[in-house]
Design a protein around this motif. Structure first.
Motif, short mmCIF file in Angstrom:
data_model
loop_
_atom_site.label_atom_id
_atom_site.label_comp_id
_atom_site.label_asym_id
_atom_site.label_seq_id
_atom_site.Cartn_x
_atom_site.Cartn_y
_atom_site.Cartn_z
N THR A 89 0.83 -1.21 0.00
CA THR A 89 0.00 0.00 0.00
C THR A 89 0.85 1.25 0.00
OG1 THR A 89 -1.75 -1.15 1.21
CG2 THR A 89 -1.83 1.25 1.19
N ASN A 90 0.54 2.15 -0.90
CA ASN A 90 1.19 3.45 -0.99
C ASN A 90 0.25 4.51 -0.45
OD1 ASN A 90 3.71 2.84 -2.89
ND2 ASN A 90 1.93 1.71 -3.67
N VAL A 91 0.68 5.21 0.58
CA VAL A 91 -0.14 6.24 1.19
C VAL A 91 0.34 7.61 0.72
CG1 VAL A 91 -0.94 7.26 3.35
CG2 VAL A 91 -0.52 4.80 3.23
N ILE A 92 -0.58 8.37 0.17
CA ILE A 92 -0.29 9.73 -0.26
C ILE A 92 -1.10 10.67 0.64
CG2 ILE A 92 -0.43 11.39 -2.16
CD1 ILE A 92 -0.31 8.98 -4.08
N ILE A 93 -0.41 11.56 1.33
CA ILE A 93 -1.06 12.50 2.24
C ILE A 93 -0.90 13.90 1.66
CG2 ILE A 93 -1.10 13.45 4.58
CD1 ILE A 93 0.28 10.80 5.45
N VAL A 94 -2.04 14.55 1.41
CA VAL A 94 -2.00 15.87 0.79
C VAL A 94 -3.04 16.78 1.45
CG1 VAL A 94 -1.17 15.05 -1.46
CG2 VAL A 94 -3.63 15.14 -1.01
N SER A 95 -2.98 18.05 1.08
CA SER A 95 -4.01 18.99 1.45
C SER A 95 -4.50 19.71 0.21
CB SER A 95 -3.50 19.99 2.49
OG SER A 95 -2.36 20.67 2.02
N ASP A 96 -5.62 20.36 0.33
CA ASP A 96 -6.22 21.04 -0.80
C ASP A 96 -5.74 22.47 -0.94
OD1 ASP A 96 -7.43 21.40 1.64
OD2 ASP A 96 -9.48 21.34 0.90
N HIS A 97 -5.33 23.09 0.16
CA HIS A 97 -4.92 24.48 0.16
C HIS A 97 -4.25 24.79 1.49
CE1 HIS A 97 -8.36 24.91 2.77
NE2 HIS A 97 -9.15 24.43 1.82
N GLY A 98 -3.72 25.99 1.62
CA GLY A 98 -3.16 26.43 2.88
C GLY A 98 -4.19 27.17 3.72
N HIS A 99 -3.69 27.97 4.65
CA HIS A 99 -4.54 28.77 5.54
C HIS A 99 -3.74 29.98 6.00
CE1 HIS A 99 -8.54 27.84 7.30
NE2 HIS A 99 -8.39 26.67 6.71
N VAL A 100 -4.45 31.07 6.29
CA VAL A 100 -3.79 32.25 6.84
C VAL A 100 -4.77 32.96 7.77
CG1 VAL A 100 -4.48 33.74 4.91
CG2 VAL A 100 -2.47 34.34 6.28
N ASN A 101 -4.26 33.47 8.89
CA ASN A 101 -5.11 34.23 9.80
C ASN A 101 -5.56 35.53 9.15
OD1 ASN A 101 -5.05 32.39 11.89
ND2 ASN A 101 -3.44 33.44 13.03
N VAL A 102 -6.79 35.93 9.43
CA VAL A 102 -7.32 37.18 8.89
C VAL A 102 -7.50 38.19 10.02
CG1 VAL A 102 -8.49 36.06 6.97
CG2 VAL A 102 -9.71 36.37 9.11
N GLU A 103 -7.39 39.44 9.65
CA GLU A 103 -7.58 40.53 10.60
C GLU A 103 -9.03 41.03 10.50
OE1 GLU A 103 -5.46 41.56 12.82
OE2 GLU A 103 -3.87 40.21 12.15
N ARG A 104 -9.67 41.12 11.64
CA ARG A 104 -11.08 41.52 11.64
C ARG A 104 -11.31 42.86 10.96
NH1 ARG A 104 -15.81 40.26 14.09
NH2 ARG A 104 -17.23 41.96 14.55
N ASN A 105 -10.38 43.76 11.09
CA ASN A 105 -10.57 45.11 10.56
C ASN A 105 -10.03 45.29 9.15
OD1 ASN A 105 -11.87 46.10 12.89
ND2 ASN A 105 -9.88 46.36 13.91
N ASP A 106 -9.50 44.22 8.55
CA ASP A 106 -9.02 44.30 7.17
C ASP A 106 -10.06 43.66 6.25
OD1 ASP A 106 -6.73 45.51 8.03
OD2 ASP A 106 -5.47 43.71 7.92
N TYR A 107 -10.94 44.47 5.72
CA TYR A 107 -12.02 43.94 4.89
C TYR A 107 -12.39 44.94 3.81
CZ TYR A 107 -14.94 46.82 7.97
OH TYR A 107 -15.48 47.86 8.68
#
Length: 441
Positions: free
Chosen positions: A228-246
């Motif tokens: 068995t070959n296991v491939i571990i991936v993700s779909d995208h990254g993540h970044v914290n957002v600032e409440r007042n930056d919109y």
């Protein structure tokens, strides 16, 4: 005669190893950023030592789960596979969905003539299963995986990560499945709620890592790790957002008067159809409205984004910079607040995905260069020894991580209409053995 028996035994053992079918588990941990959020996650570090880690994986635009995961499954950019957003929409009929889970039940969003790898595998005589993976529970080309767990909010609650692993292993061991796609909704879910670096978000990240360790422990206990070959991936990254930056779109355009159809208030992106398509009033009002907002006419979207050549993509598209968020009206800002987010331009490092792999098809303790998520379809087809459908991937970007990089397929077995394993290798082995015995006598 003693030597003949030794040769026979050794050769039969070799034939068994050569003829063993390779299996694939693809485990997708939603939102697992390429740098592990600078955490020393022991199970993933152990996979890195026993297998392969890529520097990072370039996911597709838009960096939302459905288009990203379907690109992994099909080897196609979203403009080619058509599942261009987490939400289903049709500006002609006005029909649309408002949640990720409801979109997953829309067969027409996924069944566009393309082939996710589980369909490719089943069409060529193999068996495949999916657990809560986009497109994996609906007919595509008339085919549903041999076993599947639908992605619903209820199933997400009821099937813990350990349950999904146990189910995957039972399908591989008891049912002799060839391919299983398994989805973890974390760390993404907790990162949205609590943010990167929070106590709850970090704890969930380590829980995901612990379950990955459990998967490899169980594979070793059952002996499935040999094939068995296991491939571990993700779909995208993540970044914290600032409440007042919109950015608020209604500060620049009249939503009711100027826009005929709008997909927004879902991540840091929007698409729209202006009421008057013959002039550029809406586009001109938005294109330089804010320094953190990037707006394009569909035909002018940068080619590198591969998000242009599909009729489902609306005439005007916009997105904000990482850390910012965007809403149609000011009243929606507090209600739609999140701690961490994705959906931004895939050029940013914070949007890059993870790639790890361990199994007989891969090198050990190998750091590979970055690859693209569209490359994984070809990689899985190669491991399974099946013919891929047309796709946007490239073998050149993953070939250095393979244990035997000079071969493109494993000639030890071929599929037939009524059997996964032909008798040709066995007959060849028996003929050889007979010759050895005869010559030794």
């Amino acid at each position: 005669m003693k030597y003949a028996y030794m040769i026979v035994f050794s050769f039969l053992l070799l034939c068994h190893v050569v003829a063993a079918r390779q299996k694939v588990i693809l485990l997708l941990a939603d939102g697992l950023r390429w740098d592990r959020f600078e955490e020393d996650l022991p199970s993933l570090m152990r996979v890195e030592q026993n297998g392969v880690r890529a520097e990072w994986m370039d996911g597709v635009f838009v960096t939302l789960s459905t288009p990203s995961m379907y690109s992994i499954a099909t080897g196609l950019y979203p403009e080619s596979h058509g599942a261009i957003h987490n939400l289903y929409f049709d500006p002609v009929t006005g029909e649309r969905t408002y949640t990720y889970y409801s979109t997953l039940q829309k067969a027409e969003w996924f069944d566009t003539g393309v082939e996710p790898v589980w369909v490719t595998a089943i069409l060529q005589g193999l068996t495949a299963a999916t657990i809560m993976y986009p497109g994996g529970s609906i007919p595509i080309k008339g085919i549903i995986p041999n076993k599947t767990i639908t992605s619903t909010a209820e199933n997400i609650r009821n099937y813990k990560m350990k349950d999904r692993i146990d189910l995957t292993l039972s399908w591989l061991e008891d049912d002799d499945f060839d391919l299983v796609f398994m989805y973890f909704d974390n760390p993404d879910a907790y990162l949205h709620l609590y943010g990167i670096g929070s106590v709850n978000g970090t704890a969930k990240l380590y829980e995901v890592d612990s379950q990955i360790g459990y998967l490899f422990d169980r594979l070793a206990e059952t002996g499935l790790d040999q094939t068995t070959n296991v491939i571990i991936v993700s779909d995208h990254g993540h970044v914290n957002v600032e409440r007042n930056d919109y950015v608020i779109l209604s500060d620049y355009v009249d939503i009711e008067a100027d826009i005929d159809f709008l997909v927004a208030d879902y991540g840091p992106i929007f698409q729209l159809v202006p009421k008057n398509t013959s002039d550029d009033k809406v586009y001109n009002a938005l294109k330089d409205a804010h320094s953190a907002l990037h707006v394009f006419k569909k035909e002018d979207i940068p080619e590198r984004l591969h998000y242009r050549d599909n009729p489902r993509i609306l005439p005007i598209i916009g997105f904000v910079d990482p850390g910012w968020h965007m809403h149609t009206r000011n009243a929606l800002h507090p209600a739609a607040d999140v701690s961490s987010d994705h959906g931004y331009d895939n050029k940013w490092k914070v949007m890059k995905s993870s790639f790890y792999a361990q199994g007989p098809h891969f090198k050990k303790n190998h750091l590979a260069p970055a690859l693209e998520s569209v490359d994984l379809y070809n990689l899985m087809c190669e491991i399974l020894d099946i013919e891929p459908a047309p796709n946007n991937g490239s073998r050149d970007r993953y070939v250095t991580m393979l244990a035997s990089p000079t071969t493109t397929t494993s000639p030890a077995w071929t599929t037939s209409s009524d059997s996964k394993l032909t008798t040709a290798p066995l007959m060849t082995a028996l003929s050889f053995v007979a010759g050895v015995i005869f010559s030794c006598n």
